[in-house]
Design an enzyme around this catalytic site. Structure first.
Site, PDB file in Angstrom:
ATOM      1  N   ASP A 167       7.661  -4.128   7.740  1.00  0.00           N
ATOM      2  CA  ASP A 167       8.241  -5.142   6.858  1.00  0.00           C
ATOM      3  C   ASP A 167       7.241  -6.271   6.580  1.00  0.00           C
ATOM      4  OD1 ASP A 167      10.798  -6.110   5.607  1.00  0.00           O
ATOM      5  OD2 ASP A 167      10.454  -7.807   6.952  1.00  0.00           O
TER       6      ASP A 167
ATOM      7  N   GLU B 148       5.030  -2.297   3.739  1.00  0.00           N
ATOM      8  CA  GLU B 148       5.702  -2.995   2.637  1.00  0.00           C
ATOM      9  C   GLU B 148       4.826  -4.204   2.338  1.00  0.00           C
ATOM     10  OE1 GLU B 148       9.254  -5.722   1.127  1.00  0.00           O
ATOM     11  OE2 GLU B 148       8.326  -5.971   3.075  1.00  0.00           O
TER      12      GLU B 148
HETATM   13  C1  NOJ Z   1      11.555  -7.000   3.008  1.00  0.00           C
HETATM   14  C2  NOJ Z   1      12.888  -6.368   3.193  1.00  0.00           C
HETATM   15  O1  NOJ Z   1      12.921  -5.146   2.493  1.00  0.00           O
HETATM   16  C3  NOJ Z   1      13.894  -7.343   2.668  1.00  0.00           C
HETATM   17  O2  NOJ Z   1      15.170  -6.774   2.567  1.00  0.00           O
HETATM   18  C4  NOJ Z   1      13.882  -8.565   3.552  1.00  0.00           C
HETATM   19  O3  NOJ Z   1      14.718  -9.541   2.992  1.00  0.00           O
HETATM   20  C5  NOJ Z   1      12.474  -9.138   3.689  1.00  0.00           C
HETATM   21  N1  NOJ Z   1      11.478  -8.148   3.856  1.00  0.00           N
HETATM   22  C6  NOJ Z   1      12.392 -10.074   4.874  1.00  0.00           C
HETATM   23  O4  NOJ Z   1      12.453  -9.349   6.072  1.00  0.00           O
END
Ligand code: NOJ
Length: 567
Positions: free
Chosen positions: A231, A298
């Site tokens: 993440d 991500e």
């Molecule tokens: C990316 C996640 O996919 C999202 O849902 C989240 O709000 C943010 N990161 C913070 O963790």
């Protein structure tokens, strides 16, 4: 104009030629895997409380096997006060009680593996929940104490420290700082949260933070997972001294790498240590065979060359291609997004990881215009994505063609809604429980009454259920039928791991075409002029009916040369 390139158009300038650099072994499963994203609270409810859970997901994994994907990524199922849909975690190695138990997780992994599906879970290293024991300890401790050093606490600016320590903005709106108060209510230091105030950022220069996340990685590897989705991988390190970011933050994602809290060079040695850990951590007892474990980043990094660093040799294997997801339905823009990404990833020997949809994005059908036009484009986009060489992620419900749902104001949960002063509705509309069967809500998602389900489902979703799209009168033309057929053909026509991708079609023009491998050719027409197919092209799959031998607007076709086909 022909869709073959045989009319002399040839590969356009800027066509991508992957494979220049040393690549991982072609057999690496993740290089062309299609991975299905499960958002567990909205996938399937096993215990009838109106919230999806792990046993519910396990019971429905057959749908993924039937669909034909090779892996599943489950978004956070860890204990969380749910300030941000589970991305605010209070215990990274446990299971949220409303989603099940660790035994339920093991059962899910066991069932997935028995069906031939790899399992990825989320690692959320940038922040914890305010309920995490470390943060509680930090709040109870004095400024400057050891317990506060795992996070980013700072004194405020201004004569009484009444102003935030710098100008950083939260991704959800408003300042990225919240001021603490002691037991008597006296204001004290501020703490950093790049997301919601309930998600304090960790200080990645602290050795205990590093050590704890290695423990977390090992924990889930011991439970048999095949990898991790990392993440906000680009946000872990902040520039020393936490300097101001200046005006215009979050207004142009293409400038993200210029922000003092994103895309810092210190990230890459850290990711190399994680990769070494994944490569060397022993397989859990009873594992059928050692498997290569993966990380998918991500990353809100839009400069393709900088993005490629995350998947350079010895780092992560995949990084989501958000430039593709965010690209409008437009031929020249798509062509540029695809070509640039292919070239950048090829320069480090990595595959592109295509994605059209996620729990953070407006559903594809709606994003591409909604209604019949949006659905038509989403079908074409699916064939485009699934033909491209590389890996792909499919978000639950994408295979059903679900549109973004309207959720009443009083049921919205996304922190974006409150933090934006009710200007942005946020992401809840793509997180509505999945419709499985039946004519009325909750469409087999749960045995609870519809009003007891954690999000309401639209009244007109009977036509989108898995059952209707698989066995109903229009099943042959459903989005599910298209995804199933595409995934079957994709497996039968693997893209060579290091083959060149030559994008046909005029630069700046309204169509593109390319060979995937094993003779499969994908042609996409974005423009209004019908596009003739080659004389010897045999149509294997089309996203919409063709007009004779021409490809109409907003249509993608997979063909094979008749000569090739009958060879
Ligand atoms: C990316 C996640 O996919 C999202 O849902 C989240 O709000 C943010 N990161 C913070 O963790």
């Amino acid at each position: 104009m022909s869709a073959s390139g045989a009319d002399g158009t040839g590969p356009a300038p800027g066509a991508a030629h992957p494979g220049g650099a040393a690549a991982a072994p072609a057999a690496a499963w993740w290089r062309d895997a299609v991975c299905y994203e499960i958002y567990p609270r909205s996938f399937a409810d096993g215990n009838g409380d109106g919230v999806g859970d792990l046993p519910g997901a396990t019971a429905r994994l057959g749908h993924l096997a039937d669909l034909g994907v090779g892996a599943v990524w489950i978004t956070p199922f860890y204990p969380s006060p749910l300030a941000d849909g589970g991305y605010d975690i209070s215990d990274h190695t446990a299971v949220a009680p409303d989603l099940g138990t660790v035994q339920d997780f093991d059962a899910l992994v066991g069932r997935a593996h028995a069906l031939g599906l790899k399992v990825l879970v989320d690692l959320v290293p940038n922040h914890t929940s305010v309920d995490h024991p470390w943060f509680r300890e930090a709040l109870a401790a004095r400024p400057g104490s050891a317990a506060r050093l795992r996070y980013l606490f700072r004194p405020g600016r201004g004569p009484a420290g009444q102003l935030p320590p710098n100008d950083w903005q939260s991704a959800f709106g408003g300042p990225a700082w919240t001021r603490t108060a002691d037991a008597e209510g006296r204001p004290g230091e501020w703490y950093l949260h790049l997301h919601a105030p309930e998600q304090p950022d960790l200080d990645w220069r602290h050795p205990e933070v590093r050590a704890d996340f290695e423990r977390i990685l090992r924990h889930w590897l011991d439970h048999g997972v095949d990898g991790f989705r990392i993440d906000v991988a680009h946000a872990l390190f902040k520039a020393p001294g936490l300097p101001d970011a200046g005006p215009g933050q979050h207004q142009d994602v293409h400038r993200n790498h210029l922000m003092p809290y994103y895309d810092r060079d210190e990230l890459h040695p850290l990711f190399r240590t994680w990769r070494a850990l994944l490569d060397t951590h022993p397989a859990p007892p009873g594992a059928v065979a050692p498997r290569e474990r993966v990380m998918v980043a991500e990353t809100g990094v839009f400069d393709p060359v900088r993005l490629a660093r995350y998947v350079s040799p010895g780092e992560m294997q995949q990084t989501f291609n958000f430039a593709f997801l965010e690209c409008p339905w437009d031929g020249p823009a798509m062509r540029a997004a695809i070509g640039t990404s292919m070239a950048a990833m090829a320069s480090v020997g990595a595959p592109v990881t295509w994605v059209l949809s996620s729990h953070d994005a407006v559903r594809t059908v709606t994003r591409y215009g909604g209604g019949a036009a949006g659905a038509r484009r989403a079908r074409a986009a699916a064939l485009l994505m699934l033909a491209l060489p590389g890996a792909a992620y499919v978000y639950q419900g994408e295979e059903l063609g679900l549109p973004q749902a309207d959720i009443p104001d009083d049921r919205l949960r996304d922190p974006l809604w409150e933090r934006s002063g009710h200007r942005e509705r946020g992401r809840d509309g793509c997180r509505v429980p999945l419709p499985w069967e039946g004519g009325t809500a909750p469409y087999g998602f749960s045995s609870a009454a519809p009003e007891d389900c954690w999000f309401p489902q639209p009244a007109d979703w009977a036509r989108f259920t898995v059952q209707a799209e698989r066995h109903g009168p229009d099943a042959g033309r459903s989005m599910l039928a298209l995804y199933r057929a595409a995934l079957r053909l994709r497996r039968a026509h693997p893209a060579p791991a290091r083959a060149a991708l030559e994008l046909d079609g005029p630069d700046g023009g309204e169509w593109l075409a390319f060979e995937r491998g094993a003779g499969l050719r994908c042609v996409v027409n974005f423009g209004h002029r019908p596009l003739p197919l080659d004389d010897d092209a045999e149509v294997l799959l089309a996203s919409a009916p063709l007009s004779g031998r021409t490809v109409p607007q907003d249509t993608a076709v997979w063909t094979k040369s008749k000569k090739e086909h009958h060879r």
